[in-house]
Design an enzyme around this catalytic site. Sequence first.
Site, PDB file in Angstrom:
ATOM      1  N   GLY A  39       0.818  -1.209   0.000  1.00 18.64           N
ATOM      2  CA  GLY A  39       0.000   0.000   0.000  1.00 18.64           C
ATOM      3  C   GLY A  39       0.851   1.258   0.000  1.00 18.64           C
ATOM      4  O   GLY A  39       2.033   1.222  -0.326  1.00 18.64           O
ATOM      5  N   LEU A  41       0.512   3.671  -2.114  1.00 18.73           N
ATOM      6  CA  LEU A  41       0.917   3.503  -3.518  1.00 18.73           C
ATOM      7  C   LEU A  41       1.412   4.806  -4.151  1.00 18.73           C
ATOM      8  O   LEU A  41       0.897   5.886  -3.870  1.00 18.73           O
ATOM      9  CB  LEU A  41      -0.272   2.958  -4.325  1.00 18.73           C
ATOM     10  CG  LEU A  41      -0.857   1.640  -3.791  1.00 18.73           C
ATOM     11  CD1 LEU A  41      -2.066   1.223  -4.633  1.00 18.73           C
ATOM     12  CD2 LEU A  41       0.182   0.525  -3.761  1.00 18.73           C
ATOM     13  N   HIS A  42       2.421   4.679  -4.995  1.00 22.04           N
ATOM     14  CA  HIS A  42       2.967   5.821  -5.730  1.00 22.04           C
ATOM     15  C   HIS A  42       3.120   5.404  -7.194  1.00 22.04           C
ATOM     16  O   HIS A  42       2.743   4.283  -7.585  1.00 22.04           O
ATOM     17  CB  HIS A  42       4.308   6.259  -5.122  1.00 22.04           C
ATOM     18  CG  HIS A  42       5.271   5.127  -4.916  1.00 22.04           C
ATOM     19  ND1 HIS A  42       5.857   4.448  -5.959  1.00 22.04           N
ATOM     20  CD2 HIS A  42       5.731   4.531  -3.785  1.00 22.04           C
ATOM     21  CE1 HIS A  42       6.650   3.512  -5.489  1.00 22.04           C
ATOM     22  NE2 HIS A  42       6.586   3.525  -4.167  1.00 22.04           N
ATOM     23  N   GLY A  44       5.513   4.379  -8.877  1.00 22.66           N
ATOM     24  CA  GLY A  44       6.253   3.126  -9.094  1.00 22.66           C
ATOM     25  C   GLY A  44       5.306   1.934  -9.084  1.00 22.66           C
ATOM     26  O   GLY A  44       5.338   1.075  -9.981  1.00 22.66           O
ATOM     27  N   HIS A  45       4.423   1.879  -8.076  1.00 19.08           N
ATOM     28  CA  HIS A  45       3.449   0.779  -8.011  1.00 19.08           C
ATOM     29  C   HIS A  45       2.512   0.816  -9.223  1.00 19.08           C
ATOM     30  O   HIS A  45       2.168  -0.219  -9.799  1.00 19.08           O
ATOM     31  CB  HIS A  45       2.573   0.898  -6.760  1.00 19.08           C
ATOM     32  CG  HIS A  45       3.308   0.758  -5.465  1.00 19.08           C
ATOM     33  ND1 HIS A  45       3.479   1.809  -4.597  1.00 19.08           N
ATOM     34  CD2 HIS A  45       3.887  -0.322  -4.886  1.00 19.08           C
ATOM     35  CE1 HIS A  45       4.146   1.390  -3.531  1.00 19.08           C
ATOM     36  NE2 HIS A  45       4.414   0.116  -3.675  1.00 19.08           N
ATOM     37  N   GLU A 156      12.235  -3.276  -9.692  1.00 19.61           N
ATOM     38  CA  GLU A 156      13.679  -3.510  -9.554  1.00 19.61           C
ATOM     39  C   GLU A 156      14.297  -2.648  -8.465  1.00 19.61           C
ATOM     40  O   GLU A 156      15.459  -2.831  -8.127  1.00 19.61           O
ATOM     41  CB  GLU A 156      14.400  -3.251 -10.888  1.00 19.61           C
ATOM     42  CG  GLU A 156      14.185  -4.356 -11.887  1.00 19.61           C
ATOM     43  CD  GLU A 156      15.071  -4.233 -13.119  1.00 19.61           C
ATOM     44  OE1 GLU A 156      15.731  -3.178 -13.284  1.00 19.61           O
ATOM     45  OE2 GLU A 156      15.079  -5.166 -13.925  1.00 19.61           O
ATOM     46  N   VAL A 184      11.133   3.501 -11.069  1.00 14.58           N
ATOM     47  CA  VAL A 184      10.585   4.816 -11.426  1.00 14.58           C
ATOM     48  C   VAL A 184      11.204   5.831 -10.459  1.00 14.58           C
ATOM     49  O   VAL A 184      11.264   5.578  -9.258  1.00 14.58           O
ATOM     50  CB  VAL A 184       9.042   4.824 -11.317  1.00 14.58           C
ATOM     51  CG1 VAL A 184       8.485   6.195 -11.669  1.00 14.58           C
ATOM     52  CG2 VAL A 184       8.441   3.751 -12.232  1.00 14.58           C
TER      53      VAL A 184
END
Length: 273
Positions: A39, A41-42, A44-45, A156, A184
Amino acid sequence: MAATRSSPLPVLIRDPAEWQAFCTARRAEGSLGFVPTMGALHEGHLSLCHRAAAENHSVVVSIFVNPTQFDDKKDLAAYPQVLDADMQKLAGAGVQAVFSPSYEALYPDGYRYRVSEDTVSRRYCGAHRPGHFDGVLTVVLKLLSLSAADAAYFGEKDYQQYMLVRDMAAAFFVQTKIVACPIVRESNGLAMSSRNERLSPADRAAAGAFYTIISGAPDAGAAIEQLAAAGFDPDYVEDVEDPVMGRRRRLAAIRFGGVRLIDNVPVPEGRRT
Ligand code: PAF
């Protein structure tokens, strides 16, 4: 991508048996992509969700702040839990359902059974966070078993985690394909992480130098010296061989502004190691 009125919220499922049934029904329609998260979340997620949506018929996400992977209880207590905001973000990312179980539901054994890797998990981040990767691998195996997705997507940024999950899946003949997705970054180069929210604005701006230094230093020792000179407190920098990907990565962790940050880059070409 922001949620719009035309993007319905994903279905929220708390019960493991209901989740298995939901995933089985999705797999009957076509391929299923799975994105495990904790959770907060940004982008990248969301990039993992978009990749999963591009490659699969359906996409499902788990949101579970996994206590067994926190070696520091204060870190667990400080971890942001913002399920409503996360659901809104996922509505615009092509996600059908979110699995967010209780600890008791996901650990009916009370963590009597766990997955333990005895080599890579003890090095790099594992050397500084005892038990961390046991918790990660155990919860990921549970989530992969419950979802039985065709593919699961990992960032990654957590490169050691990705290597361990990939190799665990191979070791236990897990059918799900483990997919690595690129890091990201924020505009200053800082790798996106839920932990960045805990930095002051000034520290968040300064933390961009972490990426610049590990990308440019001729070797891991020089990177450690340069990080310390720049005011960071390095846990480690190591150049690591990844035989599966056929490339070397420079893995690094620092403490800065009260937060532990990790990052990794390809070992610069022609550099000493
Ligand atoms: O990378 C994370 O967010 C977590 O370690 C994971 C893979 C969701 C397991 O809790």
